[in-house]
Design a protein around this motif. Structure first.
Motif, PDB file in Angstrom:
ATOM      1  N   GLN A 185       0.827  -1.204   0.000  1.00  0.00           N
ATOM      2  CA  GLN A 185       0.000   0.000   0.000  1.00  0.00           C
ATOM      3  C   GLN A 185       0.864   1.258   0.000  1.00  0.00           C
ATOM      4  OE1 GLN A 185      -2.763   0.147   3.240  1.00  0.00           O
ATOM      5  NE2 GLN A 185      -3.772   2.020   2.556  1.00  0.00           N
ATOM      6  N   GLN A 186       1.953   1.243   0.783  1.00  0.00           N
ATOM      7  CA  GLN A 186       2.851   2.391   0.818  1.00  0.00           C
ATOM      8  C   GLN A 186       3.536   2.596  -0.530  1.00  0.00           C
ATOM      9  OE1 GLN A 186       5.145   0.990   4.195  1.00  0.00           O
ATOM     10  NE2 GLN A 186       4.387   2.654   5.490  1.00  0.00           N
ATOM     11  N   ARG A 187       3.864   1.506  -1.181  1.00  0.00           N
ATOM     12  CA  ARG A 187       4.524   1.621  -2.484  1.00  0.00           C
ATOM     13  C   ARG A 187       3.595   2.259  -3.518  1.00  0.00           C
ATOM     14  NH1 ARG A 187       8.289  -3.730  -3.526  1.00  0.00           N
ATOM     15  NH2 ARG A 187       9.369  -3.675  -1.523  1.00  0.00           N
ATOM     16  N   LYS A 188       2.312   1.937  -3.462  1.00  0.00           N
ATOM     17  CA  LYS A 188       1.368   2.505  -4.427  1.00  0.00           C
ATOM     18  C   LYS A 188       1.240   4.010  -4.270  1.00  0.00           C
ATOM     19  CE  LYS A 188      -1.534  -1.605  -5.059  1.00  0.00           C
ATOM     20  NZ  LYS A 188      -2.882  -2.200  -4.846  1.00  0.00           N
ATOM     21  N   ALA A 189       1.427   4.492  -3.027  1.00  0.00           N
ATOM     22  CA  ALA A 189       1.276   5.923  -2.768  1.00  0.00           C
ATOM     23  C   ALA A 189       2.631   6.621  -2.650  1.00  0.00           C
ATOM     24  CB  ALA A 189       0.475   6.123  -1.483  1.00  0.00           C
ATOM     25  N   SER A 190       3.645   6.045  -3.291  1.00  0.00           N
ATOM     26  CA  SER A 190       5.007   6.499  -3.035  1.00  0.00           C
ATOM     27  C   SER A 190       5.562   7.494  -4.055  1.00  0.00           C
ATOM     28  CB  SER A 190       5.942   5.290  -2.993  1.00  0.00           C
ATOM     29  OG  SER A 190       5.967   4.652  -4.264  1.00  0.00           O
ATOM     30  N   ALA A 191       4.837   7.774  -5.127  1.00  0.00           N
ATOM     31  CA  ALA A 191       5.403   8.595  -6.212  1.00  0.00           C
ATOM     32  C   ALA A 191       5.906   9.941  -5.705  1.00  0.00           C
ATOM     33  CB  ALA A 191       4.369   8.788  -7.313  1.00  0.00           C
ATOM     34  N   ASP A 192       5.098  10.629  -4.884  1.00  0.00           N
ATOM     35  CA  ASP A 192       5.503  11.940  -4.390  1.00  0.00           C
ATOM     36  C   ASP A 192       6.724  11.837  -3.478  1.00  0.00           C
ATOM     37  OD1 ASP A 192       3.478  13.127  -5.787  1.00  0.00           O
ATOM     38  OD2 ASP A 192       2.108  13.277  -4.084  1.00  0.00           O
ATOM     39  N   ASP A 193       6.763  10.771  -2.654  1.00  0.00           N
ATOM     40  CA  ASP A 193       7.894  10.597  -1.747  1.00  0.00           C
ATOM     41  C   ASP A 193       9.188  10.328  -2.505  1.00  0.00           C
ATOM     42  OD1 ASP A 193       6.984  10.656   1.158  1.00  0.00           O
ATOM     43  OD2 ASP A 193       5.493   9.309   0.287  1.00  0.00           O
ATOM     44  N   ILE A 194       9.097   9.560  -3.586  1.00  0.00           N
ATOM     45  CA  ILE A 194      10.286   9.288  -4.390  1.00  0.00           C
ATOM     46  C   ILE A 194      10.796  10.571  -5.029  1.00  0.00           C
ATOM     47  CG2 ILE A 194      11.121   8.131  -6.476  1.00  0.00           C
ATOM     48  CD1 ILE A 194       9.303   5.781  -5.742  1.00  0.00           C
ATOM     49  N   ASP A 195       9.879  11.356  -5.571  1.00  0.00           N
ATOM     50  CA  ASP A 195      10.282  12.635  -6.178  1.00  0.00           C
ATOM     51  C   ASP A 195      10.941  13.540  -5.141  1.00  0.00           C
ATOM     52  OD1 ASP A 195       9.346  11.883  -8.635  1.00  0.00           O
ATOM     53  OD2 ASP A 195       7.414  12.922  -8.448  1.00  0.00           O
ATOM     54  N   ARG A 196      10.362  13.581  -3.949  1.00  0.00           N
ATOM     55  CA  ARG A 196      10.919  14.435  -2.893  1.00  0.00           C
ATOM     56  C   ARG A 196      12.306  13.947  -2.480  1.00  0.00           C
ATOM     57  NH1 ARG A 196       7.671  15.624   2.654  1.00  0.00           N
ATOM     58  NH2 ARG A 196       6.498  16.977   1.263  1.00  0.00           N
ATOM     59  N   ALA A 197      12.478  12.622  -2.349  1.00  0.00           N
ATOM     60  CA  ALA A 197      13.781  12.074  -1.962  1.00  0.00           C
ATOM     61  C   ALA A 197      14.842  12.381  -3.025  1.00  0.00           C
ATOM     62  CB  ALA A 197      13.667  10.565  -1.748  1.00  0.00           C
ATOM     63  N   LEU A 198      14.467  12.262  -4.292  1.00  0.00           N
ATOM     64  CA  LEU A 198      15.418  12.559  -5.367  1.00  0.00           C
ATOM     65  C   LEU A 198      15.786  14.046  -5.387  1.00  0.00           C
ATOM     66  CD1 LEU A 198      13.963  10.323  -8.238  1.00  0.00           C
ATOM     67  CD2 LEU A 198      16.066   9.954  -6.943  1.00  0.00           C
ATOM     68  N   LYS A 199      14.818  14.911  -5.057  1.00  0.00           N
ATOM     69  CA  LYS A 199      15.126  16.341  -4.970  1.00  0.00           C
ATOM     70  C   LYS A 199      16.064  16.622  -3.796  1.00  0.00           C
ATOM     71  CE  LYS A 199      10.851  18.028  -7.117  1.00  0.00           C
ATOM     72  NZ  LYS A 199       9.550  18.734  -6.892  1.00  0.00           N
ATOM     73  N   ASP A 200      15.813  15.926  -2.677  1.00  0.00           N
ATOM     74  CA  ASP A 200      16.692  16.094  -1.516  1.00  0.00           C
ATOM     75  C   ASP A 200      18.120  15.699  -1.856  1.00  0.00           C
ATOM     76  OD1 ASP A 200      14.640  17.003   0.092  1.00  0.00           O
ATOM     77  OD2 ASP A 200      14.220  15.026   0.966  1.00  0.00           O
ATOM     78  N   VAL A 201      18.270  14.561  -2.541  1.00  0.00           N
ATOM     79  CA  VAL A 201      19.595  14.090  -2.927  1.00  0.00           C
ATOM     80  C   VAL A 201      20.276  15.101  -3.847  1.00  0.00           C
ATOM     81  CG1 VAL A 201      20.836  12.332  -4.230  1.00  0.00           C
ATOM     82  CG2 VAL A 201      19.099  11.647  -2.614  1.00  0.00           C
ATOM     83  N   ALA A 202      19.514  15.629  -4.794  1.00  0.00           N
ATOM     84  CA  ALA A 202      20.081  16.607  -5.731  1.00  0.00           C
ATOM     85  C   ALA A 202      20.530  17.870  -4.996  1.00  0.00           C
ATOM     86  CB  ALA A 202      19.056  16.950  -6.808  1.00  0.00           C
ATOM     87  N   GLN A 203      19.729  18.318  -4.017  1.00  0.00           N
ATOM     88  CA  GLN A 203      20.088  19.522  -3.279  1.00  0.00           C
ATOM     89  C   GLN A 203      21.250  19.292  -2.322  1.00  0.00           C
ATOM     90  OE1 GLN A 203      16.224  20.637  -1.731  1.00  0.00           O
ATOM     91  NE2 GLN A 203      15.879  22.066  -3.424  1.00  0.00           N
ATOM     92  N   MET A 204      21.559  18.038  -2.049  1.00  0.00           N
ATOM     93  CA  MET A 204      22.770  17.716  -1.290  1.00  0.00           C
ATOM     94  C   MET A 204      24.011  17.721  -2.179  1.00  0.00           C
ATOM     95  SD  MET A 204      21.469  14.542   1.081  1.00  0.00           S
ATOM     96  CE  MET A 204      19.910  14.618   1.954  1.00  0.00           C
ATOM     97  N   GLY A 205      23.785  17.883  -3.487  1.00  0.00           N
ATOM     98  CA  GLY A 205      24.906  17.899  -4.417  1.00  0.00           C
ATOM     99  C   GLY A 205      25.162  16.576  -5.100  1.00  0.00           C
ATOM    100  N   PHE A 206      24.163  15.662  -5.049  1.00  0.00           N
ATOM    101  CA  PHE A 206      24.333  14.342  -5.661  1.00  0.00           C
ATOM    102  C   PHE A 206      23.134  13.979  -6.538  1.00  0.00           C
ATOM    103  CE2 PHE A 206      26.640  14.264  -1.625  1.00  0.00           C
ATOM    104  CZ  PHE A 206      27.891  13.834  -2.035  1.00  0.00           C
TER     105      PHE A 206
END
Length: 536
Positions: free
Chosen positions: A108-129
């Motif tokens: 169930q968490q995986r089905k609702a995870s699209a926004d969280d994945i996008d946010r995590a990838l943005k966090d990683v990018a803002q860390m310089g990676f």
């Protein structure tokens, strides 16, 4: 009045022979970054294990959002939004970035995870990676993997995040960006963060509050604005030293007996060198992961990719393998004596004879059991082995007496150079003093001794000279009164208030502390993460 996000109250935890935590209490608020500081062995990892539900405390309680959790398991911790980002990233290299972000989630968490994945990838990018969700993690650098671990910890409804040495493997210019993003996430999303780091510049830069553990007990709890890095270091190491004093300190006029130069391994940032006089004990201090063990193993060429050039008594010795080092009379006493120093299921006499190569032969090529036993009994008597029955299997001896067996095989061989890696790990107090006496005796006989230890009172008690290692490099040298806990810890963490001194003993061999690596007392800001360089 709003409830505390987290209340840790009177937590205690013991393991066989060790009191890891004793009465630890603190609170954590929403949006707060609280650093958990302490020396190696202070109880930080045990406390994180309890917070993550992997360990059960002997007493005490965990309260989250005002609710005391009686049955607190790993599953319960995850459901409460508690995330532990370990020092070693818990990732699967064969999977993609996105798949690793989803590890541990329900369907169930995986089905609702699209926004969280996008946010995590943005966090990683803002860390310089910046990274693509489809990239296999096997293609990521160690620093990128750590950044991914941090971003994953903050995703999917996290309320409490523990970051254990999160900037390991990151270069200096990356660390400031990572810390900045961690602060933005914590304060902006109201996430409570427990930050664990030995790097004092990081602690001073990222923290709102700090709690110091010393020997498993809370020793200090302050807002970061009301303390200093020096004060934190003093609170961490403020304990009495073990009551042991060397009986045979090195003669200042003693000649150099052992030299190793060009010492490096596969992940070294630069080759190192060391020289040790006859009768001298040189201690190597540093935080876990600083490269101390790799340095010793590289001297004897124990690992693929290691290099070293060795001289003993002024004569070059060709070392291509541990067998060559043994032939040259270099003893290596490893940290993991049970796996690397002994054969536990065989008798003590057979373990002492492991280095004997033909000296104990009986008929033809066969080793004489009678000779083995006689030799082992003589060595056991010299070293006060208890019990004295050398026919017992090695596993039947205590940790201290097992260590005596490891040392005995090298004394029998006639080694003149001794490399000790954590010589009293898992040894009780009485056994420690006996090991110290053995080291002192070996030095008094004119041998050259190098000791790696995470136990600072140990290093201080037994060393004539101390080298501090940080991020795979020697950063300071200490002799005389400068061999003290505050000075050593400050240099290991990169917050030294003085230049590494060597003038107190002008007769000392040159230490491998390049001037470019000496610590500037002004380097306490975000650009001075000396401990963040390289890996070990």
């Amino acid at each position: 009045m709003a409830e505390h996000l987290l209340v840790v109250r009177d937590i205690a935890k013991s393991f066989p022979g060790v009191r890891a935590l004793d009465g630890v209490s603190f609170t954590l608020e929403r949006g707060e970054i609280r650093t958990l500081a302490g020396e190696n062995g202070a109880g930080k990892s045990t406390l994180l294990g309890i917070l993550g539900g992997a360990l059960r405390p002997d007493r005490g309680s965990i309260t989250i959002d005002g609710v005391r959790r009686m049955e607190y398991t790993s599953r319960r911790a995850l459901a409460e939004g508690v995330r532990i980002a370990q020092q070693e990233p818990a990732i699967v290299p064969q999977l993609s970035v996105e798949q690793n972000l989803l590890l541990g989630l329900t369907r169930q968490q995986r089905k609702a995870s699209a926004d969280d994945i996008d946010r995590a990838l943005k966090d990683v990018a803002q860390m310089g990676f910046p990274m693509d969700a489809r990239t296999p993690v096997s293609r990521l650098s160690p620093a990128q993997r750590h950044a991914l671990t941090i971003a994953r910890a903050f995703a999917f409804g996290a309320k409490i995040v523990a970051l254990d040495e999160p900037t390991t493997s990151m270069l200096e210019h990356n660390v400031a960006e990572v810390l900045s993003r961690v602060r933005e996430i914590a304060h902006g999303r109201g996430v409570g963060v427990i930050y664990v780091s030995h790097k004092m510049p990081e602690v001073m830069s990222v923290s709102d509050t700090v709690v110091v553990l010393r020997d498993g007990k809370p020793a200090f709890d302050r807002p970061i604005t009301e303390t200093s890095s020096d004060d934190i270091v003093r609170r961490m190491v403020g304990r009495e030293l073990l009551s042991f004093e060397r009986q045979h300190p090195v003669d200042p006029a003693a000649p150099v007996h052992f030299e190793a130069s060009g010492v490096s391994h596969a992940t070294s940032s630069a080759p190192l060198s060391i020289s040790v006089r006859k009768g001298e004990v040189v201690g190597i201090a540093g935080l876990v992961g600083s490269g101390r063990t790799e340095f010793l193993r590289s001297i004897i060429r124990a690992d693929e990719g290691s290099r070293s050039s060795v001289s003993i008594a002024g004569k070059p010795v060709k070392i291509r393998s541990p067998r060559d080092s043994r032939t040259a009379g270099i003893a290596f006493i490893p940290e993991d004596r049970k796996a690397q120093g002994l054969v536990l299921q065989t008798p003590a006499y057979a373990n002492v004879a492991l280095t004997a190569d033909g000296q104990l032969n009986g008929f033809g090529p066969f080793i004489s059991k009678k000779k083995q036993i006689a030799m082992a009994e003589a060595m056991g008597k010299r070293m006060s082995l208890r019990p004295a029955n050398v026919s017992l299997n090695a596993r039947q001896f205590s940790g201290g007496n097992q260590q005596k067996l490891v040392i005995a095989k090298w004394i029998w061989l006639g080694a003149t150079v001794y490399l000790f890696d954590e010589p009293t790990k898992g040894v009780d107090v009485g056994g420690k003093v006996e090991i110290y006496e053995l080291i002192d005796q070996l030095a008094s006989e004119g041998n050259a001794v190098i000791v790696v230890s995470s136990d600072l009172p140990e290093i201080i008690s037994i060393s004539d000279r101390v080298l501090v290692m940080r991020a795979g490099e020697f950063v300071s040298e200490h002799t005389g009164a400068d061999i003290n806990e505050h000075s050593i810890v400050a240099n290991a963490m990169g917050v030294s208030s003085e230049s590494p001194q060597s003038s107190q003993n002008d007769a000392a061999p040159a230490a491998s502390v390049p001037s470019s690596d000496r610590i500037d007392p002004a380097d306490t800001g975000a650009d001075a993460f000396g401990a963040a360089k390289g890996t070990s």
